[in-house]
Design a protein around this motif. Structure first.
Motif, PDB file in Angstrom:
ATOM      1  N   ARG A 205      44.260  54.221  37.384  1.00 34.35           N
ATOM      2  CA  ARG A 205      44.690  54.153  38.769  1.00 34.35           C
ATOM      3  C   ARG A 205      46.132  54.639  38.891  1.00 34.35           C
ATOM      4  O   ARG A 205      46.958  54.412  38.014  1.00 34.35           O
ATOM      5  CB  ARG A 205      44.580  52.730  39.300  1.00 34.35           C
TER       6      ARG A 205
ATOM      7  N   ALA B 236      49.903  55.212  41.014  1.00 32.31           N
ATOM      8  CA  ALA B 236      50.889  54.815  42.012  1.00 32.31           C
ATOM      9  C   ALA B 236      52.009  55.839  41.968  1.00 32.31           C
ATOM     10  O   ALA B 236      52.209  56.509  40.939  1.00 32.31           O
ATOM     11  CB  ALA B 236      51.433  53.417  41.732  1.00 32.31           C
TER      12      ALA B 236
ATOM     13  N   LEU C 254      53.705  53.452  46.539  1.00 32.48           N
ATOM     14  CA  LEU C 254      52.324  53.517  47.004  1.00 32.48           C
ATOM     15  C   LEU C 254      51.386  53.411  45.814  1.00 32.48           C
ATOM     16  O   LEU C 254      51.503  54.181  44.860  1.00 32.48           O
ATOM     17  CB  LEU C 254      52.076  54.838  47.729  1.00 32.48           C
TER      18      LEU C 254
ATOM     19  N   LEU D 219      47.340  53.469  44.781  1.00 34.81           N
ATOM     20  CA  LEU D 219      46.046  53.890  45.333  1.00 34.81           C
ATOM     21  C   LEU D 219      44.908  53.086  44.722  1.00 34.81           C
ATOM     22  O   LEU D 219      44.012  53.624  44.069  1.00 34.81           O
ATOM     23  CB  LEU D 219      45.868  55.389  45.106  1.00 34.81           C
ATOM     24  N   CYS D 220      44.960  51.791  44.949  1.00 35.93           N
ATOM     25  CA  CYS D 220      43.889  50.897  44.519  1.00 35.93           C
ATOM     26  C   CYS D 220      44.046  49.578  45.268  1.00 35.93           C
ATOM     27  O   CYS D 220      45.096  49.313  45.854  1.00 35.93           O
ATOM     28  CB  CYS D 220      43.902  50.671  43.007  1.00 35.93           C
TER      29      CYS D 220
ATOM     30  N   ASN E  43      42.430  49.266  50.649  1.00 38.97           N
ATOM     31  CA  ASN E  43      42.188  50.079  49.451  1.00 38.97           C
ATOM     32  C   ASN E  43      43.444  50.729  48.899  1.00 38.97           C
ATOM     33  O   ASN E  43      43.391  51.383  47.861  1.00 38.97           O
ATOM     34  CB  ASN E  43      41.148  51.157  49.765  1.00 38.97           C
ATOM     35  N   VAL E  44      44.543  50.614  49.628  1.00 37.37           N
ATOM     36  CA  VAL E  44      45.822  51.134  49.144  1.00 37.37           C
ATOM     37  C   VAL E  44      46.874  50.054  49.342  1.00 37.37           C
ATOM     38  O   VAL E  44      46.706  49.136  50.155  1.00 37.37           O
ATOM     39  CB  VAL E  44      46.240  52.432  49.869  1.00 37.37           C
TER      40      VAL E  44
ATOM     41  N   VAL F 268      52.115  56.279  53.823  1.00 38.56           N
ATOM     42  CA  VAL F 268      50.939  56.423  52.954  1.00 38.56           C
ATOM     43  C   VAL F 268      50.535  57.892  52.854  1.00 38.56           C
ATOM     44  O   VAL F 268      50.292  58.407  51.756  1.00 38.56           O
ATOM     45  CB  VAL F 268      49.771  55.569  53.479  1.00 38.56           C
ATOM     46  N   ARG F 269      50.473  58.578  53.981  1.00 41.63           N
ATOM     47  CA  ARG F 269      50.089  59.998  53.969  1.00 41.63           C
ATOM     48  C   ARG F 269      51.130  60.847  53.244  1.00 41.63           C
ATOM     49  O   ARG F 269      50.778  61.741  52.460  1.00 41.63           O
ATOM     50  CB  ARG F 269      49.908  60.496  55.413  1.00 41.63           C
TER      51      ARG F 269
ATOM     52  N   THR G 151      50.986  60.155  49.453  1.00 38.07           N
ATOM     53  CA  THR G 151      49.738  60.693  48.905  1.00 38.07           C
ATOM     54  C   THR G 151      49.842  62.207  48.745  1.00 38.07           C
ATOM     55  O   THR G 151      49.428  62.771  47.722  1.00 38.07           O
ATOM     56  CB  THR G 151      48.544  60.341  49.811  1.00 38.07           C
TER      57      THR G 151
ATOM     58  N   TYR H  39      42.289  60.961  41.383  1.00 32.56           N
ATOM     59  CA  TYR H  39      42.541  59.531  41.510  1.00 32.56           C
ATOM     60  C   TYR H  39      41.497  58.853  42.381  1.00 32.56           C
ATOM     61  O   TYR H  39      41.641  57.701  42.762  1.00 32.56           O
ATOM     62  CB  TYR H  39      43.947  59.264  42.067  1.00 32.56           C
ATOM     63  N   ASP H  40      40.431  59.556  42.749  1.00 31.45           N
ATOM     64  CA  ASP H  40      39.370  58.982  43.574  1.00 31.45           C
ATOM     65  C   ASP H  40      38.446  58.094  42.738  1.00 31.45           C
ATOM     66  O   ASP H  40      38.252  58.344  41.548  1.00 31.45           O
ATOM     67  CB  ASP H  40      38.555  60.076  44.246  1.00 31.45           C
TER      68      ASP H  40
END
Length: 471
Positions: free
Chosen positions: A389, A391, A399, A401-402, A416-417, A440-441, A444, A470-471
């Motif tokens: 995962r 970050a 941020l 991402l999990c 989820n984030v 967040v955007r 990312t 990272y999906d």
């Protein structure tokens, strides 16, 4: 009075050197010895001077090292587990750019560092350094007797170990589950019981410093401790010393093992010409019995959330001390964001060279920080957990991402984030993702860019070894 041409030329050269000295803000430095000490699973809060209120383990040698140099309070390992961090230390590159997308190397596998990749020791060898690895490798190598996860047999040989990745000498073992097989350069020379490994490494490292000091040429020692990682086996002399159980005892023995090398530097008279860096490969492991330690008032992650394996800072914010007498201000503290992958760019600047485009893609020199001459160019850092995962950190904003730790810790967060403001919430408890979707955007997109470019430093884009997601 008439000056001959030799005198005029000498005087001109002296003026030129003096001008360079003044322009750089100090005296030109000769190439120092470099000793890099990396503990295994030592938490930020396990070092007493970093956690005086909630740390109950005595670490006098590390405390003295900190008081004699600079303490970085925002230093991060490249991952929250071992193998990928060590890759970054030696290659100056995030390990998630390689085939290792999660977890660690287990057993005797093909090396993670490609044969043609420039490493820190390989770079320093080009500038006259003798390079030695003493301790834990855990970056993969195969052995001639076909061993898998067990310890290799006596006289087993590796043809792709540390001496093929830039080191002149290797004295140590592959990883914890095969610790008994002790290698000298490319072959197993003896089997060592785990309880005897740390004292052996301390003797080898101190002896190596003594021998290299006699040679009078610069040396790089990568001293990779076996502790306080499992098996948690403090030797008899240290058993019961901490009053906190075996883990506390093992941390105290780890501190002693650092002190043995520092003492060797002092006794041989080369401490003043040696840059010493101490850190850990990730945070404290829950296998240390962290719940029990906390119940006794000792918090291995100090004020940070999580432990080894996690995407939270307790997984990867690590102790980091730099001592360089006459160069680094004693007793100083630095809050710059740095990563263990930054060693490569730092030593490149020390030897006054520029890394090729294909090396140190994620390494930023922190030499200006330790000399007090400027700031590191690192403005963000990518974190990675045992589950793969991601970050990303920029400034005080992080941020992840999990939805949870990305590791072994079981507690969850909403959504989820996760988005945290570390300036107000260093414990990562208040998830701001819902309130700040623009952040967040933005972060990312920044992570996407760092992945796609194959580098986070400036320079031509490079290819990752595999497709990274990272999906």
């Amino acid at each position: 009075m008439t000056l001959d041409m030799k005198t005029i030329l000498t005087f001109t050269i002296c003026l030129f050197v003096s001008a360079l000295t003044l322009a750089s803000g100090g005296e030109p430095f000769s190439r120092p010895n470099i000793v890099y000490i990396i503990a295994d699973d030592l938490g930020y809060g396990d070092v007493h001077c970093l956690n005086p209120r909630r740390g109950k383990i005595a670490t006098p040698n590390l405390d003295r090292l900190a008081s004699a140099g600079m303490t970085f309070t925002d230093a991060h390992s490249g991952s929250s587990v071992c193998t990928p961090t060590r890759y970054g230390v030696l290659a100056g590159r995030y390990a998630w750019r390689t085939r290792l997308q999660r977890g660690v190397i287990d057993g005797y596998q093909e090396p993670l560092i490609a044969e043609d990749r420039l490493t820190v020791p390989g770079l320093l060898k080009q500038y006259g350094y003798h390079t030695a690895c003493i301790g834990k490798w855990h970056l993969g190598f195969t052995v001639s007797d076909g061993s898998a996860g067990k310890a290799a047999g006596l006289s087993a040989v590796t043809m792709n170990g540390p001496t093929k990745r830039g080191f002149d000498t290797f004295l140590g073992f592959q990883h914890a589950r095969s610790m008994q097989a002790f290698f000298e350069d490319d072959r197993v020379i003896e089997h060592v019981e785990p309880i005897d490994m740390l004292p052996k490494l301390a003797r080898q490292a101190a002896g190596h410093v003594t021998e290299r000091a006699r040679q009078g040429t610069p040396f790089f020692l990568y001293y990779a401790l076996s502790s306080p990682h499992t098996p948690i086996v403090p030797s008899k002399l240290w058993q019961g010393k901490s009053g906190l159980g075996p883990y506390g005892d093992f941390v105290m023995e780890t501190d002693w093992a650092v002190g043995e090398v520092l003492a060797a530097l002092d006794q041989t008279g080369v401490a003043g010409d040696t840059l010493v860096i101490f850190t850990s490969d990730n945070g404290c492991s829950p296998q240390a019995g962290t719940d029990n330690l906390e119940a006794q008032g000792h918090y291995p992650s100090a004020q940070f959330r999580g432990y080894k394996s996690d995407i939270w800072d307790g997984g990867h914010r690590v102790p980091f001390f730099v001592r360089w007498p006459g160069r680094v201000k004693a007793g100083s503290t630095n809050s710059a964001l740095i990563c263990l992958a930054d060693l490569m760019a730092t030593v490149a600047e020390i030897v006054d060279t520029t890394l090729p485009a294909t090396a140190g893609e994620d390494s930023f020199s922190f030499l200006p920080e330790i000399l007090g001459t400027g700031r590191t160019r690192r403005v963000n850092a990518v974190h990675h957990s045992i589950q793969g995962r991601f970050a990303i950190r920029e400034g005080a904003t992080k941020l992840a991402l999990c939805s949870g730790s990305g590791g072994w810790s079981k507690d969850k967060t909403e959504g989820n984030v996760q988005l945290y403001d570390l300036s107000a919430d260093v414990g990562e408890r208040v998830n701001l993702a819902g309130k700040h979707p623009d952040d967040v955007r933005r972060l990312t997109a920044l992570l996407d860019q760092v992945i796609a470019n194959g580098r986070s430093t400036s320079g031509p884009p490079q290819a990752n070894d595999v497709e990274v997601s990272y999906d």
